[in-house]
Enzyme design. Sequence first.
Site, PDB file in Angstrom:
ATOM      1  N   ARG A  41      78.392  56.910  75.759  1.00 49.46           N
ATOM      2  CA  ARG A  41      78.812  56.621  77.135  1.00 49.46           C
ATOM      3  C   ARG A  41      78.202  55.329  77.679  1.00 49.46           C
ATOM      4  NH1 ARG A  41      78.719  61.645  80.997  1.00 49.46           N
ATOM      5  NH2 ARG A  41      79.615  59.993  82.244  1.00 49.46           N
ATOM      6  N   CYS A  42      77.291  54.736  76.939  1.00 45.56           N
ATOM      7  CA  CYS A  42      76.589  53.523  77.373  1.00 45.56           C
ATOM      8  C   CYS A  42      77.276  52.289  76.786  1.00 45.56           C
ATOM      9  CB  CYS A  42      75.137  53.597  76.912  1.00 45.56           C
ATOM     10  SG  CYS A  42      74.216  52.063  77.129  1.00 45.56           S
ATOM     11  N   SER A  43      77.624  51.336  77.642  1.00 44.80           N
ATOM     12  CA  SER A  43      78.328  50.140  77.164  1.00 44.80           C
ATOM     13  C   SER A  43      77.464  49.315  76.210  1.00 44.80           C
ATOM     14  CB  SER A  43      78.801  49.279  78.342  1.00 44.80           C
ATOM     15  OG  SER A  43      77.702  48.790  79.081  1.00 44.80           O
ATOM     16  N   ASN A 100      74.103  56.328  72.531  1.00 47.03           N
ATOM     17  CA  ASN A 100      74.741  57.101  73.588  1.00 47.03           C
ATOM     18  C   ASN A 100      76.144  56.531  73.739  1.00 47.03           C
ATOM     19  OD1 ASN A 100      75.741  58.204  75.928  1.00 47.03           O
ATOM     20  ND2 ASN A 100      73.956  57.747  77.182  1.00 47.03           N
TER      21      ASN A 100
END
Length: 116
Positions: free
Chosen positions: A11-13, A9
């Site tokens: 958007r996931c750090s 993902n």
Amino acid sequence: MTTVTLYHNPRCSKSRQTLALLEEQSVQIDIVEYLKNAPTAEDIQAILTMLAVSPRALMRTKETEYKEQNLGDSNLSDEQLIAAMVNTPKLIERPIAIANGKAAVGRPPENVLAIL
């Protein structure tokens, strides 16, 4: 050369950190943006088998959708929990790396190094 499938993902750090860590290794990376291309029930079952965990252990239990779908109900079967992940891929813990017949959840990102 080892090929790693990464359920990612962007958007996931933690997912981005895991991808960066894998890019530093001598591996080929096959990125699956699982929110756009949800894994099948068979894919999830295979991941669960490689991780040797129950479906609930692969779920993001703090997500609103988890509560809204009443997925904390202990009477739900593994098949029902897997179906929930197929239908709502946001519920799947991330990132997941698969290589050499093994899987690892990149929390922390260094966990994925064990399967290379």
